[in-house]
Design a protein around this motif. Structure first.
Motif, short mmCIF file in Angstrom:
data_model
loop_
_atom_site.label_atom_id
_atom_site.label_comp_id
_atom_site.label_asym_id
_atom_site.label_seq_id
_atom_site.Cartn_x
_atom_site.Cartn_y
_atom_site.Cartn_z
N MET A 22 -44.67 49.40 14.44
CA MET A 22 -44.74 51.28 12.63
C MET A 22 -43.82 51.24 12.67
N ARG A 23 -43.65 51.10 11.44
CA ARG A 23 -42.47 51.70 10.62
C ARG A 23 -42.28 53.63 10.11
N PHE A 24 -40.74 53.25 10.49
CA PHE A 24 -41.14 55.10 10.24
C PHE A 24 -40.19 55.00 8.57
N GLN A 25 -40.39 55.83 8.13
CA GLN A 25 -39.77 57.01 6.83
C GLN A 25 -39.42 57.50 6.38
N LEU A 26 -38.70 58.61 5.98
CA LEU A 26 -37.90 59.60 5.65
C LEU A 26 -39.58 60.39 4.77
N THR A 27 -40.34 61.87 4.83
CA THR A 27 -40.90 61.99 4.31
C THR A 27 -39.70 62.52 2.73
N GLU A 28 -40.58 63.14 1.45
CA GLU A 28 -40.31 63.23 0.62
C GLU A 28 -39.52 64.83 1.04
N ASP A 29 -39.80 65.65 1.97
CA ASP A 29 -39.22 67.21 2.31
C ASP A 29 -38.25 66.34 3.44
N GLN A 30 -38.19 65.97 4.12
CA GLN A 30 -37.55 65.59 5.00
C GLN A 30 -36.52 64.42 3.88
N LEU A 31 -36.50 64.16 3.44
CA LEU A 31 -35.02 63.61 2.24
C LEU A 31 -34.88 64.89 2.01
N ALA A 32 -35.19 65.84 1.22
CA ALA A 32 -34.99 66.72 0.88
C ALA A 32 -34.08 67.35 1.13
N LEU A 33 -33.98 68.25 2.59
CA LEU A 33 -33.78 68.25 3.77
C LEU A 33 -32.12 67.99 4.09
N ARG A 34 -32.33 66.78 4.59
CA ARG A 34 -31.28 66.23 4.29
C ARG A 34 -30.06 66.39 3.50
N GLY A 35 -31.08 65.76 2.69
CA GLY A 35 -30.02 66.56 0.54
C GLY A 35 -29.62 67.78 0.71
N GLY A 36 -30.22 68.61 1.46
CA GLY A 36 -29.72 70.26 0.81
C GLY A 36 -28.58 70.38 2.09
N VAL A 37 -28.11 69.71 3.41
CA VAL A 37 -27.33 70.00 3.77
C VAL A 37 -25.94 69.74 3.51
N ARG A 38 -26.50 68.40 3.59
CA ARG A 38 -25.28 67.53 2.77
C ARG A 38 -24.40 68.36 1.81
N GLU A 39 -25.34 68.37 1.12
CA GLU A 39 -24.46 69.92 -0.62
C GLU A 39 -24.36 70.49 0.13
N LEU A 40 -24.81 71.65 1.21
CA LEU A 40 -24.27 73.07 1.80
C LEU A 40 -22.73 72.81 2.48
N LEU A 41 -22.93 71.34 3.18
CA LEU A 41 -21.96 71.51 3.83
C LEU A 41 -20.44 70.29 3.08
N ALA A 42 -20.77 70.13 2.30
CA ALA A 42 -19.80 69.05 1.19
C ALA A 42 -19.09 70.78 0.62
N ARG A 43 -20.02 71.70 0.00
CA ARG A 43 -19.28 72.61 -0.77
C ARG A 43 -18.54 73.25 0.98
N ARG A 44 -19.15 73.82 1.63
CA ARG A 44 -18.63 74.80 2.55
C ARG A 44 -17.32 73.80 3.60
N PHE A 45 -17.96 73.05 3.90
CA PHE A 45 -16.68 72.64 4.92
C PHE A 45 -16.32 71.07 4.23
N GLY A 46 -15.44 71.33 3.15
CA GLY A 46 -15.22 69.78 2.51
C GLY A 46 -13.88 69.19 2.69
N PRO A 47 -13.36 68.72 2.58
CA PRO A 47 -11.86 68.04 2.90
C PRO A 47 -11.17 68.84 3.74
N GLN A 48 -10.67 69.91 2.41
CA GLN A 48 -10.07 71.44 2.42
C GLN A 48 -9.95 72.53 3.54
N GLN A 49 -11.31 72.02 3.75
CA GLN A 49 -11.68 73.71 4.65
C GLN A 49 -11.89 72.95 5.97
#
Length: 291
Positions: free
Chosen positions: A1-28
């Motif tokens: 079986m081939r697993f692929q992330l759903t659009e909602d899952q991709l959006a969740l991952r992107g949202g978490v990455r964006e939040l962490l890049a903004r709040r816990f980037g290299p300076q933090q």
């Protein structure tokens, strides 16, 4: 079986990455290193507001109502950015400890004779009596040793594996980036066969671990979880070591984040049991299956 992330899952991952890049980037990250042992409570509450700790909590209880696969994606991003704090313990306490789901309460947990972030925790799950502070190899993970041990939650094992996967992914990215830009003898070092092999092996280990971690998140089978943990530990530790080799050793200096990935990977191998416990659990599961 081939697993692929759903659009909602991709959006969740992107949202978490964006939040962490903004709040816990290299300076933090640098600021956190300069103040070891201090937990950013504002960031913790922001994670709670974003639903990080309540991803698996039913909507009827104020949670997001998602499942283990979505939590794995979120914790993978946390591992990729070296986000500090007792993330797994607080996530598992959502719905059981008031304030854990919203990030108002920081929860630590005793496991495998160790407890992370004990002094910063508002609530400690398990018996931490007699805890002795340890000098942690990772400046962003204060540790205490406690007598005895408690049963390991398989979800804690899987979320730890997800963090290891995130760290392995980041180490692979750093190695490839350096191999493309660093030049020796008039050409990028990525043109040399030894560097190519290191990067290729890092990628293979990382993607093998990714397949195992994602599959375990779907099946939630204990054998799958322990197998995923072993593969993710290997990908994280060996990946960080190989990335150091690609950097020629300078990755271990304080101005690079790379040495922090190796140190965090070492610490995670002792969380929620260890490799030996996962090997024993996996062997027991396999032996119990009919031939």
């Amino acid at each position: 079986m081939r697993f692929q992330l759903t659009e909602d899952q991709l959006a969740l991952r992107g949202g978490v990455r964006e939040l962490l890049a903004r709040r816990f980037g290299p300076q933090q990250l640098r600021a956190a290193i300069d103040e070891p042992g201090r937990l950013d409570r504002a960031l913790w509450r922001e994670l709670g507001a974003a639903g990080f700790f309540a991803l698996r909590l039913p909507e009827a209880q104020g949670g997001v109502g998602l499942g283990l696969p979505e939590s794995v994606l979120a914790f993978e991003e946390a591992g990729r950015t070296l986000l500090p704090g007792p993330l797994v313990a607080t996530h598992l306490a959502a719905g059981a400890v008031p304030g854990a789901a919203t990030g108002e309460t920081v929860v630590a947990a005793v496991g495998n004779g160790l407890v992370e972030w004990l002094e910063q925790a508002d609530v400690v799950r398990g018996d931490a009596a007699g805890a002795v502070p340890l000098r942690s190899v990772d400046p962003l993970t204060p540790l205490h040793r406690v007598p005895g041990a408690v049963a390991v939650d398989p979800v804690a094992v899987l979320l730890t594996a997800a963090e290891q996967l995130g760290g392995a992914t980041r180490a692979c990215e750093l190695a490839v980036q350096h191999a493309r830009t660093r030049e020796q003898f008039g050409q990028p070092i990525g043109a040399f066969q030894a560097i190519k092999h290191l990067c290729a092996e890092m990628l293979v280990r990382t993607e093998t671990a990714r397949a195992a971690v994602y599959a375990a998140a779907v099946t939630a089978d204990p054998a799958d979880i322990h197998a995923a943990r072993l593969l993710a530990d290997e990908a994280a530790v060996r990946g960080a070591r190989d990335c150091l080799q690609v950097h020629g050793g300078m990755g271990f200096t304080w101005e690079f984040e790379l040495h922090l990935h190796l140190k965090r990977a070492w610490v995670r191998t002792h969380r929620a049991g260890d490799a030996t416990e996962s090997e024993e659990s996996l062997a027991a599961e396999l032996l119990a299956q009919p031939i």
